[in-house]
Design a protein around this motif. Structure first.
Motif, mmCIF file in Angstrom:
data_model
loop_
_atom_site.group_PDB
_atom_site.id
_atom_site.type_symbol
_atom_site.label_atom_id
_atom_site.label_comp_id
_atom_site.label_asym_id
_atom_site.label_seq_id
_atom_site.Cartn_x
_atom_site.Cartn_y
_atom_site.Cartn_z
ATOM 1 N N CYS A 101 -31.393 -20.966 21.627
ATOM 2 C CA CYS A 101 -30.687 -21.931 20.788
ATOM 3 C C CYS A 101 -29.344 -22.363 21.371
ATOM 4 O O CYS A 101 -28.499 -21.532 21.677
ATOM 5 N N PRO A 102 -29.160 -23.663 21.547
ATOM 6 C CA PRO A 102 -27.877 -24.138 22.066
ATOM 7 C C PRO A 102 -26.768 -24.151 21.000
ATOM 8 O O PRO A 102 -25.607 -24.326 21.329
ATOM 9 N N TYR A 103 -27.112 -23.969 19.750
ATOM 10 C CA TYR A 103 -26.120 -24.062 18.675
ATOM 11 C C TYR A 103 -25.751 -22.696 18.108
ATOM 12 O O TYR A 103 -25.065 -22.612 17.104
ATOM 13 N N LYS A 104 -26.260 -21.619 18.725
ATOM 14 C CA LYS A 104 -26.093 -20.313 18.090
ATOM 15 C C LYS A 104 -24.617 -19.938 17.922
ATOM 16 O O LYS A 104 -23.774 -20.310 18.722
ATOM 17 N N THR A 105 -24.378 -19.201 16.854
ATOM 18 C CA THR A 105 -23.022 -18.745 16.584
ATOM 19 C C THR A 105 -23.037 -17.220 16.510
ATOM 20 O O THR A 105 -24.096 -16.600 16.557
ATOM 21 N N GLU A 106 -21.850 -16.678 16.366
ATOM 22 C CA GLU A 106 -21.688 -15.240 16.203
ATOM 23 C C GLU A 106 -22.564 -14.741 15.046
ATOM 24 O O GLU A 106 -23.271 -13.740 15.159
ATOM 25 N N LYS A 107 -22.524 -15.497 13.972
ATOM 26 C CA LYS A 107 -23.258 -15.090 12.773
ATOM 27 C C LYS A 107 -24.755 -14.917 13.042
ATOM 28 O O LYS A 107 -25.389 -13.998 12.518
ATOM 29 N N CYS A 108 -25.299 -15.804 13.874
ATOM 30 C CA CYS A 108 -26.742 -15.768 14.136
ATOM 31 C C CYS A 108 -27.167 -14.445 14.759
ATOM 32 O O CYS A 108 -28.233 -13.924 14.456
ATOM 33 N N SER A 109 -26.340 -13.915 15.659
ATOM 34 C CA SER A 109 -26.766 -12.695 16.339
ATOM 35 C C SER A 109 -26.494 -11.435 15.514
ATOM 36 O O SER A 109 -27.033 -10.378 15.808
ATOM 37 N N THR A 110 -25.655 -11.568 14.488
ATOM 38 C CA THR A 110 -25.363 -10.375 13.690
ATOM 39 C C THR A 110 -26.104 -10.377 12.349
ATOM 40 O O THR A 110 -26.100 -9.374 11.652
ATOM 41 N N SER A 111 -26.738 -11.497 12.030
ATOM 42 C CA SER A 111 -27.407 -11.577 10.721
ATOM 43 C C SER A 111 -28.916 -11.480 10.880
ATOM 44 O O SER A 111 -29.451 -11.770 11.949
ATOM 45 N N PRO A 112 -29.599 -11.114 9.799
ATOM 46 C CA PRO A 112 -31.059 -11.088 9.851
ATOM 47 C C PRO A 112 -31.633 -12.501 9.912
ATOM 48 O O PRO A 112 -30.903 -13.484 9.797
ATOM 49 N N MET A 113 -32.951 -12.570 10.127
ATOM 50 C CA MET A 113 -33.658 -13.845 10.123
ATOM 51 C C MET A 113 -33.220 -14.687 8.928
ATOM 52 O O MET A 113 -33.322 -14.242 7.792
ATOM 53 N N PRO A 114 -32.731 -15.901 9.159
ATOM 54 C CA PRO A 114 -32.299 -16.698 8.010
ATOM 55 C C PRO A 114 -33.473 -17.088 7.108
ATOM 56 O O PRO A 114 -34.588 -17.244 7.582
ATOM 57 N N GLU A 115 -33.186 -17.216 5.829
ATOM 58 C CA GLU A 115 -34.198 -17.710 4.892
ATOM 59 C C GLU A 115 -34.217 -19.227 4.957
ATOM 60 O O GLU A 115 -33.263 -19.851 5.417
ATOM 61 N N LEU A 116 -35.286 -19.836 4.459
ATOM 62 C CA LEU A 116 -35.312 -21.287 4.354
ATOM 63 C C LEU A 116 -34.267 -21.706 3.333
ATOM 64 O O LEU A 116 -34.181 -21.121 2.263
ATOM 65 N N ARG A 117 -33.451 -22.682 3.657
ATOM 66 C CA ARG A 117 -32.469 -23.149 2.688
ATOM 67 C C ARG A 117 -32.499 -24.676 2.632
ATOM 68 O O ARG A 117 -32.837 -25.338 3.614
ATOM 69 N N SER A 118 -32.142 -25.196 1.466
ATOM 70 C CA SER A 118 -32.155 -26.639 1.302
ATOM 71 C C SER A 118 -30.958 -27.268 1.992
ATOM 72 O O SER A 118 -29.869 -26.714 2.004
ATOM 73 N N VAL A 119 -31.207 -28.413 2.574
ATOM 74 C CA VAL A 119 -30.145 -29.213 3.160
ATOM 75 C C VAL A 119 -30.279 -30.611 2.561
ATOM 76 O O VAL A 119 -31.304 -30.908 1.950
ATOM 77 N N PRO A 120 -29.260 -31.479 2.735
ATOM 78 C CA PRO A 120 -29.375 -32.806 2.134
ATOM 79 C C PRO A 120 -30.654 -33.522 2.589
ATOM 80 O O PRO A 120 -31.107 -33.320 3.699
ATOM 81 N N GLY A 121 -31.213 -34.311 1.693
ATOM 82 C CA GLY A 121 -32.460 -35.010 2.019
ATOM 83 C C GLY A 121 -33.578 -34.473 1.151
ATOM 84 O O GLY A 121 -33.602 -33.296 0.809
ATOM 85 N N GLU A 122 -34.536 -35.348 0.826
ATOM 86 C CA GLU A 122 -35.609 -35.013 -0.104
ATOM 87 C C GLU A 122 -36.451 -33.835 0.382
ATOM 88 O O GLU A 122 -37.121 -33.908 1.410
ATOM 89 N N GLY A 123 -36.382 -32.741 -0.340
ATOM 90 C CA GLY A 123 -37.198 -31.572 -0.010
ATOM 91 C C GLY A 123 -36.956 -31.012 1.381
ATOM 92 O O GLY A 123 -37.801 -30.322 1.936
ATOM 93 N N HIS A 124 -35.830 -31.343 1.949
ATOM 94 C CA HIS A 124 -35.556 -30.940 3.334
ATOM 95 C C HIS A 124 -35.008 -29.513 3.379
ATOM 96 O O HIS A 124 -34.026 -29.203 2.711
ATOM 97 N N LYS A 125 -35.655 -28.666 4.144
ATOM 98 C CA LYS A 125 -35.226 -27.274 4.251
ATOM 99 C C LYS A 125 -35.249 -26.831 5.698
ATOM 100 O O LYS A 125 -36.094 -27.272 6.474
ATOM 101 N N ILE A 126 -34.324 -25.923 6.029
ATOM 102 C CA ILE A 126 -34.366 -25.339 7.373
ATOM 103 C C ILE A 126 -34.148 -23.833 7.304
ATOM 104 O O ILE A 126 -33.521 -23.319 6.378
ATOM 105 N N ARG A 127 -34.670 -23.152 8.302
ATOM 106 C CA ARG A 127 -34.471 -21.723 8.426
ATOM 107 C C ARG A 127 -33.425 -21.526 9.517
ATOM 108 O O ARG A 127 -33.745 -21.246 10.668
ATOM 109 N N CYS A 128 -32.158 -21.750 9.155
ATOM 110 C CA CYS A 128 -31.102 -21.740 10.163
ATOM 111 C C CYS A 128 -29.757 -21.631 9.463
ATOM 112 O O CYS A 128 -29.563 -22.206 8.395
ATOM 113 N N TYR A 129 -28.829 -20.894 10.078
ATOM 114 C CA TYR A 129 -27.494 -20.752 9.491
ATOM 115 C C TYR A 129 -26.584 -21.922 9.846
ATOM 116 O O TYR A 129 -25.584 -22.176 9.203
ATOM 117 N N VAL A 130 -26.953 -22.615 10.925
ATOM 118 C CA VAL A 130 -26.033 -23.594 11.507
ATOM 119 C C VAL A 130 -26.269 -24.985 10.923
ATOM 120 O O VAL A 130 -27.397 -25.357 10.633
#
Ligand SMILES: Nc1ncnc2c1ncn2[C@@H]1O[C@H](COP(=O)(O)OP(=O)(O)OP(=O)(O)O)[C@@H](O)[C@H]1O
Ligand SMILES: Nc1ncnc2c1ncn2[C@@H]1O[C@H](COP(=O)(O)OP(=O)(O)OP(=O)(O)O)[C@@H](O)[C@H]1O
Ligand SMILES: [Mg+2]
Ligand SMILES: [Mg+2]
Lengths: 330, 332
Positions: free
Chosen positions: B293-322
């Protein structure tokens, strides 16, 4: 790029490759597959020619004729001005050094019993291009670096590499003998989408960075990839070139009905573009090269065919600068 | 539009010598009536296993270890794999077209027999009725003179024609859901286009819904309303097709879109995704895309697998902290 005649590295004239179909004990010839049936083009040094067309249209056969893995049935192949079409097998060695190939399947094209280093280094030994063990090792290491592989991996065997890495090994081997022309036969088709771009970029970098201006023949059925990498594109249908021009012209002004259908068959990863795109769907299927139709090979599927099209084979002609098309209706 | 299918937290694993392959690891998605969705991802990410799990076509060493598959008010996973309920659903209300048509057609039976067989089984037609309907179906999928071809064997047909027969067979019983798993990738581009077009037409005609499984982003862009992007056994991004292609919010999706050359764009340099997809036997506890991942942050390497979370946009979800910075969308 200067247009002088001397710049032409490779010229193919009316190339034909017909495979006999044999039956029975006495191998009686019962038919001919006209895999390649009269193809002509010229390639300048440093140029990339894309060959596209659907399965069985003869792309690989063209590549194999040029690298003289096949003895063509007829026609001429000029490499740096010398006709190599009829050069006998035993005189082919220097040619093999100058024209190398990269194959589609990174899984079966590498000898599983050889380690990666010796796969890559072999052409240098065969063509006696190194004088000492040290020079050999140094060169192999350099080749590994060029293609983005860790030189420490030379002792590993093909099965220990991923598809993309194996394709890099194949590319390193193709570069080993310092060729003028590389024929890339579907080099990315077997790779994952995210790995394809790595290999495409590598091939493009090799061309622009090396001191030698490499010339490629890039064979693929994926028109998006071919369009990306080529300076000119030849569209093939059933053993013949039906259209030959620059990628931009081919996309913006496709003339042959087959090219138009091929372009519209490739979806663009953008829903908004897709919504407004015209789709040209050809009826029927590609005819068997064993029983090619008379006249224009496309006429049975062609939306603009006339009775004349079933009688006359259309010649490839230049209908505007650098834009060649083989169609009676254009 | 009513909800037709809902898959919840599906998990399917394979026991191998290298360890347990978590081929599908908590996949949830839904399909509405008359909808076309795309499931996209690279080789080995679990697309096929997900679909086969829905149909309970997973055999040893594989096992569905968790999840629910809701269809018409029932959880299909509660049914026995070889029980009568699943048998009547498979090829009946839910039909599947497989990647390699030759493996799903029986070489020693005529096409007519195979088509009629499922009509008799699922729709309780008589032999004569079934044969008549089979001829009709072959005609509908564009087999010329179907009454003459119906007694042919699969090997007498070309690859494209066999795939047409597969489409006919899949639609024979008027299924609610058609699952097409890379239905055309082994075929020529123009044949692919022909068949996809045919399949989508037929799905519309039969008022069915379609799950289109593919690694080809273009195919999804052309036909699907919503898409799910899979990576290493999980869904990493979901949303409407328009939204995701315009504003991919997961770095993997964005990477995929930038790494494929486009027919309609002049040859800029491609931006590949570096590195390789992970092996499903030793997945990290963190995000599976982290090493690439080119966008990884400190949080990504210290946290567990991210859950799917909603982002702006109809039904739009991502499994990512960034959150990918706004300016980056200009370059997609
Ligand atoms: N050694 C051979 N003997 C007989 N026929 C052959 C031989 N090699 C190729 N052919 C036939 O020649 C035709 C062209 O084959 P070729 O492999 O060149 O096609 P292609 O364009 O590379 O197709 P693909 O995209 O599937 O690789 C095909 O009909 C093929 O069956
Ligand atoms: N029978 C099996 N035994 C062991 N592992 C398996 C088996 N079937 C599938 N797998 C593994 O499960 C994972 C997911 O496989 P799946 O076939 O779903 O991938 P896919 O996304 O459909 O890929 P493709 O695009 O290549 O079809 C892969 O890593 C695969 O190796
Ligand atoms: Mg080929
Ligand atoms: Mg699959």
């Amino acid at each position: 790029m200067p247009q002088s005649k001397n710049d032409v590295v490779l010229e193919v004239k009316d190339l034909k490759m017909h495979f006999p179909i044999t039956r029975g004990l006495f191998r009686k010839v019962v038919g001919m597959v006209k895999a390649v049936d009269g193809i002509s083009f010229a390639l300048k040094r440093g140029e990339t020619l894309g060959l596209v067309g659907e399965s069985g249209c003869g792309k690989t056969t063209v590549g194999r004729c040029i690298s003289r893995l096949y003895q063509p049935t007829s026609g001429e192949i000029y490499f740096k001005g010398k006709n190599i079409a009829d050069v006998p097998e035993k005189e082919l060695k220097p040619l093999r050094r100058n024209i190398s190939m990269i194959f589609q399947d990174p899984y079966s094209s590498l000898d599983p019993r050889q380690n990666a280093g010796s796969i890559v280094g072999e052409p240098m030994v065969v063509h006696r291009l190194v004088k000492s063990r040290d020079e050999y090792k140094e060169k192999v290491k350099h080749l590994f670096e060029i293609v983005g592989l860790n030189p420490e991996l030379t002792t590993r065997y093909p099965h220990e590499f991923s598809g993309g890495q194996r394709q890099r090994i194949g590319i390193a081997r193709a570069l080993a003998a310092d060729p003028d022309v590389i024929i890339c036969d579907e080099p990315v088709s077997a790779l994952d989408v995210s790995i394809q771009a790595q290999i495409i970029n590598l091939l493009m970098d090799l061309k622009s960075e090396g001191e030698k201006r490499l010339t490629y023949i890039f064979i693929a059925h994926d028109l998006s990839v071919v369009k990306h990498i080529s300076d000119r594109i030849a569209v093939m249908y059933l053993g013949r070139i039906v259209e030959l021009t620059t990628p931009r012209e081919l996309y913006n002004n496709p003339l042959h009905p087959y090219t138009q259908a091929l372009l519209s068959a490739v979806p663009v990863p953008d829903p908004e573009v897709e919504e407004n795109r015209e789709r040209i769907i050809l009826e029927g299927e590609v005819p068997s090269p064993l029983f090619p139709p008379n006249g224009c090979a496309l006429h049975q599927r062609c939306p603009i065919a006339t009775p004349e099209c079933s009688k006359t084979v259309p010649p490839l002609r230049e209908c505007s600068e650098d834009h060649w098309v083989a169609c009676l209706r254009i | 539009m009513g909800r037709l299918l809902e898959v919840k937290n599906l998990r399917t694993q394979f026991k191998t010598f290298d360890g347990i392959v978590k081929a599908v690891d908590g996949v949830s998605f839904y399909l509405d009536e008359k909808e076309i969705i795309g499931i996209v991802g690279e080789s080995g990410c679990g697309k096929s296993v997900t679909q086969l799990s829905i149909m309970q076509l997973i055999n040893r060493p594989g096992k569905i270890v968790g999840g629910e598959v809701w269809f018409e008010g029932k959880d299909l996973l509660k049914y026995k794999q070889h029980g009568p309920e699943m048998r009547s659903i498979r090829g009946g209300k839910i039909a599947m077209i497989f990647q390699e048509p030759m493996t799903s057609l029986n070489p020693v039976l005529t096409l007519g027999y195979q088509l009629a067989e499922s009509l008799i089984l699922h729709l309780k037609m008589s032999k004569e009725e079934a044969r008549k309907r089979a001829i009709e179906l072959l005609g509908m999928v564009g087999i010329p003179s179907p009454e003459d071809r119906i007694d042919d064997y699969p090997h007498q047909f070309s690859g494209g024609m066999r795939q047409r027969v597969m489409i006919a067979m899949a639609l024979a019983c008027n299924p609610k859901i058609l699952i097409a798993d890379e239905p055309t990738t082994s075929l020529d581009v123009t044949t692919q286009a022909q068949l996809l077009e045919l399949m989508v037409d037929m799905v519309h005609k039969f008022n069915s819904s379609l799950i289109l499984v593919t690694h080809n982003l273009g195919v999804v862009a052309r036909y699907a309303q919503r898409i799910y992007i899979m990576y290493a056994g999980r869904i990493v991004e979901e949303g409407t097709c328009k939204e995701i292609f315009k504003r991919p919010r997961h770095p993997y999706t964005k990477g995929l879109l930038r790494s494929v050359p486009r027919l309609d764009v002049e040859g800029e340099r491609l931006i590949p995704i570096e590195g390789l997809p992970p092996r499903l036997t030793d997945l990290p506890d963190q995000c599976a895309f982290l090493p690439r991942c080119p966008y990884k942050t400190e949080k990504c390497s210290t946290s567990p697998m991210p859950e799917l979370r909603s982002v702006p946009g109809e039904g739009h979800k991502i499994r990512c902290y960034v959150d990918i910075p706004e300016v980056d969308y200009a370059t997609v």
